[in-house]
Design a protein around this motif. Sequence first.
Motif, PDB file in Angstrom:
ATOM      1  N   LEU A   1       1.212  -1.364   0.111  1.00 23.95           N
ATOM      2  CA  LEU A   1      -0.184   0.061   0.401  1.00 23.95           C
ATOM      3  C   LEU A   1       0.830   1.464  -0.450  1.00 23.95           C
ATOM      4  CD1 LEU A   1      -2.402  -0.886   2.345  1.00 23.95           C
ATOM      5  CD2 LEU A   1      -2.500   0.124   0.344  1.00 23.95           C
TER       6      LEU A   1
ATOM      7  N   THR B   1       0.415   4.476  -1.621  1.00 27.82           N
ATOM      8  CA  THR B   1       0.610   6.003  -1.412  1.00 27.82           C
ATOM      9  C   THR B   1       0.957   6.875  -2.313  1.00 27.82           C
ATOM     10  OG1 THR B   1       0.646   5.223   0.237  1.00 27.82           O
ATOM     11  CG2 THR B   1       0.163   7.483   0.070  1.00 27.82           C
TER      12      THR B   1
ATOM     13  N   LEU C   1      -1.080   7.214  -6.375  1.00 28.75           N
ATOM     14  CA  LEU C   1      -1.460   8.749  -5.824  1.00 28.75           C
ATOM     15  C   LEU C   1      -1.162  10.095  -6.012  1.00 28.75           C
ATOM     16  CD1 LEU C   1      -4.782   8.665  -4.897  1.00 28.75           C
ATOM     17  CD2 LEU C   1      -4.500   8.649  -2.789  1.00 28.75           C
TER      18      LEU C   1
ATOM     19  N   ASP D   1      14.945   9.523   5.753  1.00 30.23           N
ATOM     20  CA  ASP D   1      13.500   9.640   7.263  1.00 30.23           C
ATOM     21  C   ASP D   1      12.543  11.325   6.855  1.00 30.23           C
ATOM     22  OD1 ASP D   1      14.184   7.636   7.553  1.00 30.23           O
ATOM     23  OD2 ASP D   1      15.683   8.174   9.975  1.00 30.23           O
ATOM     24  N   TYR D   2      13.475  12.208   6.805  1.00 28.98           N
ATOM     25  CA  TYR D   2      13.249  13.525   6.872  1.00 28.98           C
ATOM     26  C   TYR D   2      12.094  13.668   5.856  1.00 28.98           C
ATOM     27  CZ  TYR D   2      16.021  15.043  10.866  1.00 28.98           C
ATOM     28  OH  TYR D   2      16.836  14.739  11.853  1.00 28.98           O
TER      29      TYR D   2
ATOM     30  N   LEU E   1      10.596  11.846   3.724  1.00 28.94           N
ATOM     31  CA  LEU E   1       8.796  11.099   3.707  1.00 28.94           C
ATOM     32  C   LEU E   1       8.630  11.940   4.786  1.00 28.94           C
ATOM     33  CD1 LEU E   1       9.657   7.284   4.588  1.00 28.94           C
ATOM     34  CD2 LEU E   1       8.406   8.729   3.031  1.00 28.94           C
ATOM     35  N   ILE E   2       8.665  12.768   6.559  1.00 30.78           N
ATOM     36  CA  ILE E   2       8.545  13.668   6.448  1.00 30.78           C
ATOM     37  C   ILE E   2       8.021  14.746   5.681  1.00 30.78           C
ATOM     38  CG2 ILE E   2       8.092  15.260   8.473  1.00 30.78           C
ATOM     39  CD1 ILE E   2      10.404  13.142  10.123  1.00 30.78           C
TER      40      ILE E   2
ATOM     41  N   PHE F   1       7.078  14.453   2.580  1.00 30.52           N
ATOM     42  CA  PHE F   1       6.674  14.537   1.477  1.00 30.52           C
ATOM     43  C   PHE F   1       5.110  13.894   1.747  1.00 30.52           C
ATOM     44  CE2 PHE F   1       5.049  10.574   0.187  1.00 30.52           C
ATOM     45  CZ  PHE F   1       4.579  10.655  -1.752  1.00 30.52           C
ATOM     46  N   GLY F   2       5.257  13.870   3.003  1.00 32.47           N
ATOM     47  CA  GLY F   2       3.744  13.585   3.363  1.00 32.47           C
ATOM     48  C   GLY F   2       2.768  14.982   3.664  1.00 32.47           C
ATOM     49  N   ILE F   3       3.491  15.811   4.112  1.00 26.62           N
ATOM     50  CA  ILE F   3       2.917  17.280   4.690  1.00 26.62           C
ATOM     51  C   ILE F   3       2.837  17.529   3.153  1.00 26.62           C
ATOM     52  CG2 ILE F   3       3.303  19.561   5.398  1.00 26.62           C
ATOM     53  CD1 ILE F   3       4.703  18.082   7.597  1.00 26.62           C
TER      54      ILE F   3
ATOM     55  N   ILE G   1       2.283  16.259   0.710  1.00 19.80           N
ATOM     56  CA  ILE G   1       0.778  15.689  -0.492  1.00 19.80           C
ATOM     57  C   ILE G   1      -0.771  16.338   0.121  1.00 19.80           C
ATOM     58  CG2 ILE G   1      -0.964  13.847  -0.399  1.00 19.80           C
ATOM     59  CD1 ILE G   1       1.606  11.645  -0.312  1.00 19.80           C
ATOM     60  N   TRP G   2      -0.311  16.580   1.648  1.00 17.45           N
ATOM     61  CA  TRP G   2      -1.765  17.268   1.871  1.00 17.45           C
ATOM     62  C   TRP G   2      -1.743  18.952   1.657  1.00 17.45           C
ATOM     63  CZ3 TRP G   2      -1.280  21.353   6.339  1.00 17.45           C
ATOM     64  CH2 TRP G   2      -2.058  22.396   6.395  1.00 17.45           C
TER      65      TRP G   2
ATOM     66  N   VAL H   1      -3.223  19.174  -1.837  1.00 16.07           N
ATOM     67  CA  VAL H   1      -4.645  18.486  -2.238  1.00 16.07           C
ATOM     68  C   VAL H   1      -5.821  20.178  -1.902  1.00 16.07           C
ATOM     69  CG1 VAL H   1      -4.647  16.067  -2.790  1.00 16.07           C
ATOM     70  CG2 VAL H   1      -5.146  17.605  -0.089  1.00 16.07           C
TER      71      VAL H   1
END
Lengths: 291, 258, 322, 237
Positions: free
Chosen positions: C246, C250, C253, C286-287, C289-290, C292-294, C296-297, C300
């Motif tokens: 999954l 992500t 997407l 590691d940073y 991904l941190i 990266f997630g924000i 994405i948020w 959108v």
Amino acid sequence: MDTFLQVALSGVTMGCIYAFVALGFTLTIAAAGVVNFAYSEWVTYGGFIGVTLVSVFGLPLWLALLLTVLICTAMGYLFQWIVFTPLEGKHFLTTVTATIGIAVTMQALATLIWGPYALTLPTFFGTGVIDIGGISVFPHNMLIIAAAVILIGGLQIWLTGTDMGLRLQATAQDPTAARLMGIRIRHMRTFAYCLSAALAGLAGFLVAPLFVVTTTMGFGLMLKGLAATIVGGWGSLKGAVFGGLIIGIVEALGASYVSSEYKDGISFVIIIAVLLWRPRGLFPERIAEKL
Amino acid sequence: MSALLEVNNVSKVFGGLTAVDGVSFTLEEGQILGLVGPNGSGKSTMLNILSGVYASDGGTVVHRGRTLTGLPPNAIASAGLARTFQNLQIFQGMSVGQNVLVGRTCRMRSTLFGSILGSPFARREERESRERARSLLERVGIARYMDAEPSSLSYGQRRLLEVARALASEPSVLMLDEPCAGLSQGEAEELAVFIRTLKASGIAVIVIEHNMRFVMGLVDRIVALNFGRKIAEGDPRSIRENEDVIAAYLGRKRHAHH
Amino acid sequence: MVDTVRARSRLYKALALVVLLVIAILLPLVLKSNYQLGIAHQALIFIILALGYDVLLGFTGLLSFGHIGLFAIGAYTSAILVMSTGAPFLVGLLGAAVLTGFIGFLIAIPALRIKGHYLTLLTLALGEVIRLVIRSADSLTHGSSGLSGIPRPDIFGYSFRQATPLYYLLLFFAVLAILFVWRLKISRFGRAFMSIRDAEIGAEVCGVNTSAMKMMSFAISAVLAGIAGSLYAHTMRFISPEFFGLGLTTTLLAMVLIGGRGTVVGPVVGAALLIVLPEALRFVKDYYLIVFGIAIWLCVIGMPDGLAGLGRRLLKRARLIA
Amino acid sequence: MLTIDNLHAGYNEIAVLHGMSLKVEPGQIVAVLGANGAGKTTLMNTLSGLLRAMSGEVLFEGQPIQNMLAESIVARGISHVPQGRRVFPGLTVQENLMVARTAATRKAPGGWDAALAQVHELFPRLKERKDQLGWSLSGGEQQMLAVSRALVARPKLILLDEPSLGLAPLIFEALFSAILEIRRREGTTFLVVEQNAEQALRVADYVYVMELGRIVAQGTPTEISRDPAIEKAYLGA
């Protein structure tokens, strides 16, 4: 027969955990219309915070549990404020994607803080087994079931017996009409987020002694929670509880009588089977007929 | 001579509520028919049945001798019945011109591979459809927005876009669901003029509209509904003087209709 | 006036495309190591995958969480065909495309009745089941230890064993995919897909056979996933079920959404960006991904139309000022 | 009590009300008549704060309320009974009433018990059905419940949006007599928008006729029922 009861009991235990997760996940859908895919991480954080409080700060378990739930509640409050308010009223696709993004960030952050290795949390009653009518029972399992009975029963009483509970229900059922009754739906939604996060913290803490705490712990639990919402009815709080229990029991029976190898696949098969049979879940939401 | 469209004894039930209850009427070639009635009288449900959005629970709809009952909306569109929506169904993510081109879907025959590889047939069909779309947009007066997004149109222009899109399928029956909602008096009058030009070109029109001034001045015939049943039918003058219609609207002199 | 503006913008677009293509062709001259070329390989493969996903998500508005499952089926089908039957690469590729297309078509049948979040959950479950089946079909797939030693593509005796020829092979397929999706978008089929996305009932009464179009959309996106899967297997030479989880869904997407869904350039830019960026920022993995997630948020919320939409808006503004 | 001056309002960027003006005096029952699409519901939603006014002024007891939130407007003493009733489907009759309690309910003499007793006296049917869920009520019962929810908040002004919609004639006659009864006892003011002219003309003290977002006629019920404007508004010129 005894093995059956044994298996059923462990199924009920996991079912209670799934019910917590499904309930917390459903709360924000019902009250704010937001599908929170970051919920898995809230559960994970519940586990990690619990471990940290116990093993780093040396707090007693009861206090750690209480604090974990409190910290998670605060986290829920903060998140609804920063992350979710911009998402209200947005399309399903938008909320799903945005919350997945948040999940990615939270998971990476968890790896950074707690490392990639599994951590463990001791149980309240040691690892001993007690014997009840020929079935050997882990006291921790009984604790989980008792917590579920108290919490879910309490929630039920609170939702139908208090002003605040009724207002939360009214907000979920018809936010516009709720506003016309003078209900501050903003407050209701904030409250739903906090409660949702508290449930995540509780689920994470209680499940930790059964397994180990890893960064992917919450994700696995949430998949089960999703299956529970399909079985119980999307957006229904009662459905979340029943769905969670059913998934837990079916999974335990399947693992012991069919094959434990496919244990994780059972909830996916349930999702697929239910949706093929009933495209809008077992208990479909009422949808508007008018164009 | 049989009528263009024959609606025979059509019914629709939602839960326990009979939204349309055994309604029959006919539409002749090139006629403008008004469908009127108070809120909840079943007009929109009727239009949804005619366009195939709802399946009827009884009765038949016959178009040029062919029974349409039970066909999906896209087959009904191919048969020549087009419609617009009260709460607009514009394709917001596509240009105005593309919106109209979607309306031509049921008249296009090119295959997937023909379209992708640009076969001579597909190219000619695409070019002709584009020209037709442009000329339709010119007819409703919004051709200069062909490449713009629908969000740049005014509300009235969006209604006209839906009309152009419906006409792109070369319908024999055009059904308009509250075309005047949100239009100014002037825009409504322009729309009435345009609908008359459609009639002149041989298209029959069914109009649902609350703006009675608009309906009375435009249509040839009116079918009045109340509580899902037909309570009157006739020319606008006779409808305006019909006791049952007045009662339905104003609540006066209630007869045993329900 | 309008026509000249349109013609000019079309010219700019064509010019930009030619420049991009030239850069893509010359890229191996700049990329020194096989490691860097390997990243380019991945980017090209994910461009194909993301384009297919965009047909489903961006054009037709259907959110599937099982697309990676189709990618996996494509990879395994091609690898197994070539390795165990000794079939040529092109047969493996074709087999992968046909099988995934067929499975995509099968998934479409329940998807006609199952909508919204229920469809998303159904596809999520299907994707995971596919992964579980791959993991447990030991004799064919070697289970969770994965398949290794998959041969590099070999076409009519010419082997694409070296990184640079392989790069051009993948570039060829990616360009084909771009052309295909672009032609699809401006055809009556692409319009039908987008009309379903924007207003399904409106599309139906316009004469769009929504069932047939959804099936076609599923099948097309699945075929592209199958092709991408096959190319992935023969490029990486190793596949394992864990890769197709999954997390990759992500990323896929995010590629489409950050690039701009519903466009052709969006998934291309998004895929290239999300493959190259983590490699470029490897030292802060590691940073990364941190952030990266924000991102994405933020994307959108702040740029609902992705980079492509942002670019279009900036161009429009520039034109207004000029 | 309520003064609306040159109000413009609508949905998104589309105006539905084009300069509405009307007045409601304390203790009056004022009816606004008009065919579908005249803008009656838009007017109600703007008054209760569900919609923002684009321009113009709404004064309630001398205070401007056009930019207040729905939640605060309820607290000021205006209760809105929305079109379609919007009873909470998953709550019982009793719970629906409990949800509608406000600070004013508690402050009124007798508090909540008195409010509940009053509702039960006016609509004995609701007492019989008090443990039934909202969705299982008939249309008439839902309308009674919707009006009762407004009453429980002890408002000074009740906004009624198309109370007759979908109700059998006998039932809405009963509803209107209940409204007259409420006014007699509590002195509550009513603003009613209605499509059903006859019924509204019977109970109203003053009537406005609306067409396409504007007031086209006003007067006492006797004046209005003689006015050709009303028939024109419904049936066209």
